[in-house]
Design a protein around this motif. Structure first.
Motif, PDB file in Angstrom:
ATOM      1  N   THR A  74      -1.868   0.034   5.794  1.00 40.68           N
ATOM      2  CA  THR A  74      -2.529  -0.636   4.670  1.00 40.68           C
ATOM      3  C   THR A  74      -3.630   0.217   4.059  1.00 40.68           C
ATOM      4  O   THR A  74      -3.715   0.353   2.825  1.00 40.68           O
ATOM      5  CB  THR A  74      -3.132  -1.979   5.121  1.00 40.68           C
ATOM      6  OG1 THR A  74      -2.098  -2.813   5.655  1.00 40.68           O
ATOM      7  CG2 THR A  74      -3.789  -2.699   3.949  1.00 40.68           C
ATOM      8  N   CYS A 107      -4.087  -0.600  -8.372  1.00 39.20           N
ATOM      9  CA  CYS A 107      -4.483  -0.688  -6.957  1.00 39.20           C
ATOM     10  C   CYS A 107      -5.581  -1.726  -6.727  1.00 39.20           C
ATOM     11  O   CYS A 107      -5.725  -2.232  -5.608  1.00 39.20           O
ATOM     12  CB  CYS A 107      -4.979   0.670  -6.460  1.00 39.20           C
ATOM     13  SG  CYS A 107      -3.768   1.989  -6.540  1.00 39.20           S
ATOM     14  N   HIS A 127      -4.499  -5.261  -5.510  1.00 41.18           N
ATOM     15  CA  HIS A 127      -4.025  -5.230  -4.126  1.00 41.18           C
ATOM     16  C   HIS A 127      -5.192  -5.065  -3.151  1.00 41.18           C
ATOM     17  O   HIS A 127      -5.266  -5.753  -2.127  1.00 41.18           O
ATOM     18  CB  HIS A 127      -3.030  -4.082  -3.953  1.00 41.18           C
ATOM     19  CG  HIS A 127      -2.540  -3.917  -2.556  1.00 41.18           C
ATOM     20  ND1 HIS A 127      -2.960  -2.885  -1.755  1.00 41.18           N
ATOM     21  CD2 HIS A 127      -1.694  -4.661  -1.795  1.00 41.18           C
ATOM     22  CE1 HIS A 127      -2.382  -2.992  -0.565  1.00 41.18           C
ATOM     23  NE2 HIS A 127      -1.612  -4.056  -0.566  1.00 41.18           N
ATOM     24  N   SER A 145       0.837  -1.208   0.000  1.00 39.76           N
ATOM     25  CA  SER A 145       0.000   0.000   0.000  1.00 39.76           C
ATOM     26  C   SER A 145       0.867   1.251   0.000  1.00 39.76           C
ATOM     27  O   SER A 145       0.607   2.215  -0.740  1.00 39.76           O
ATOM     28  CB  SER A 145      -0.916   0.008   1.233  1.00 39.76           C
ATOM     29  OG  SER A 145      -1.901  -0.983   1.156  1.00 39.76           O
ATOM     30  N   TYR A 182      -4.665   4.832   0.873  1.00 33.13           N
ATOM     31  CA  TYR A 182      -5.647   4.829  -0.207  1.00 33.13           C
ATOM     32  C   TYR A 182      -6.569   6.045  -0.166  1.00 33.13           C
ATOM     33  O   TYR A 182      -7.197   6.381  -1.176  1.00 33.13           O
ATOM     34  CB  TYR A 182      -6.450   3.526  -0.191  1.00 33.13           C
ATOM     35  CG  TYR A 182      -5.714   2.420  -0.915  1.00 33.13           C
ATOM     36  CD1 TYR A 182      -5.707   2.368  -2.302  1.00 33.13           C
ATOM     37  CD2 TYR A 182      -5.004   1.457  -0.222  1.00 33.13           C
ATOM     38  CE1 TYR A 182      -5.013   1.380  -2.982  1.00 33.13           C
ATOM     39  CE2 TYR A 182      -4.301   0.461  -0.884  1.00 33.13           C
ATOM     40  CZ  TYR A 182      -4.316   0.432  -2.269  1.00 33.13           C
ATOM     41  OH  TYR A 182      -3.617  -0.540  -2.933  1.00 33.13           O
TER      42      TYR A 182
END
Length: 322
Positions: free
Chosen positions: A228, A255, A258, A133, A232
């Protein structure tokens, strides 16, 4: 019928001693996925295990042989593939043996050893997902600093220190387990040796174990979850500001794989460990355990390969060379 006779005979051979009017046992029984030998289940999970090992080995081979994949992103993906193979190999071979023979008996030292490697690889996988991440955040939100911040030396040091900490973390829990005695119902409600089930069948005081689990969950688990998921928030904001629709799609694509892996890993783990435990939930526990210990290592190479154009291109080139 023969397996039940062997099981009864083996249980009668347990080394036992009396302590406070309780019987200390040195062998444990895994509840398993089936009460008796099951060839269909054995074949299904054997196929899944072989595909898990093959898929992750293929990803490692592509990353190693294709110079275009020698980037931090694929270095972490290769590390994840190694962990997936190891993670799956801790539980599946033993489960396959039990499905084939129906014995489901394991010694306490072997059980604790299995738990150590399971915890080490599970926490390491969560840590690598967190690092991935961070790598996506650097690549998308700070692309000009990507080469400087994610040099090979930095990547290797990051993974090495992370694996070292995970090994110490698993060792602390394991050493505390070796101090416990087991004298209650000696059946673990799982197909492998996991910490909640081991504490449940122990007749020792497990307060220190529980407190340590709580402390590590708050400190270490909180850091992993933060690293993590927090990046985002910035990643999504940055990607939405990109004027080109094609570039936005490419950024989200890197992304999506993941995030899919992270969602499956954490949702099944939380479902198994954080909800209340009652007697009629053993089947649901087993289903959740199968997902995060068997299906996730199997699905990871499929998710990354199907959503990753560079991996598919590398595979086509490798096939064409042959």
């Amino acid at each position: 019928m023969f397996s039940f006779q062997v099981l009864n005979f083996t249980i009668n051979q347990y080394h036992e001693s009396e302590m406070e009017n309780q019987t200390i046992v040195y062998m444990l029984v895994l509840n398993g996925l089936s009460d008796r030998p099951s060839l269909p289940l054995f074949l299904v999970f054997l196929l899944i295990y072989l595909m898990t090992v093959t898929g992750n080995l293929l990803i490692l081979l592509l990353i190693f042989t294709d110079s275009h994949l020698h980037t931090p992103m694929y270095f972490f993906l290769g590390t994840l593939a190694c962990l997936d193979m190891s993670y799956s190999s801790v539980t599946v071979p033993r489960m396959l043996f039990d499905l084939l023979t129906g014995l489901r008996i394991i010694s306490v030292p072997a059980c604790i050893t299995q738990f150590y490697f399971f915890l080490f690889f599970a926490v390491s996988e969560a840590s690598v997902l967190a690092v991935m991440s961070y790598d996506r955040y650097i690549a998308i939100c700070r692309p000009l600093h990507n080469i400087q911040m994610m040099r090979w030396k930095v990547c290797v040091q990051l993974v090495s220190s992370m694996l070292g900490f995970c090994a110490v973390h698993a060792l602390v829990h394991t050493l505390l387990l070796t101090k416990l005695t087991f004298c209650k119902s000696n059946t673990l409600q799982s197909f492998f040796c996991d910490l909640p089930q081991l504490l449940q069948v122990s007749c020792s005081d497990t307060l220190v174990n529980v407190v340590l689990i709580f402390i590590f969950a708050i400190l270490f688990g909180g850091v992993i979850l933060g690293v993590t998921f927090y990046p985002y928030i910035t990643i999504i904001r940055t990607v939405l500001k990109i004027p080109s629709k094609q570039m936005r799609s490419k950024a989200f694509s890197t992304c999506f794989s993941h995030l899919t892996v992270v969602f499956i890993f954490y949702s099944t783990s939380f479902f198994n460990y954080l909800r209340s435990k009652v007697s009629d939930q053993h089947t649901e526990d087993k289903v959740a355990s199968v997902f995060y210990s068997i299906f996730i290592p199997f699905l990871n190479p499929l998710i990354y390969s199907l959503r990753n154009q560079e991996l598919k291109t590398s595979l086509r080139k490798a096939l064409q060379r042959k």
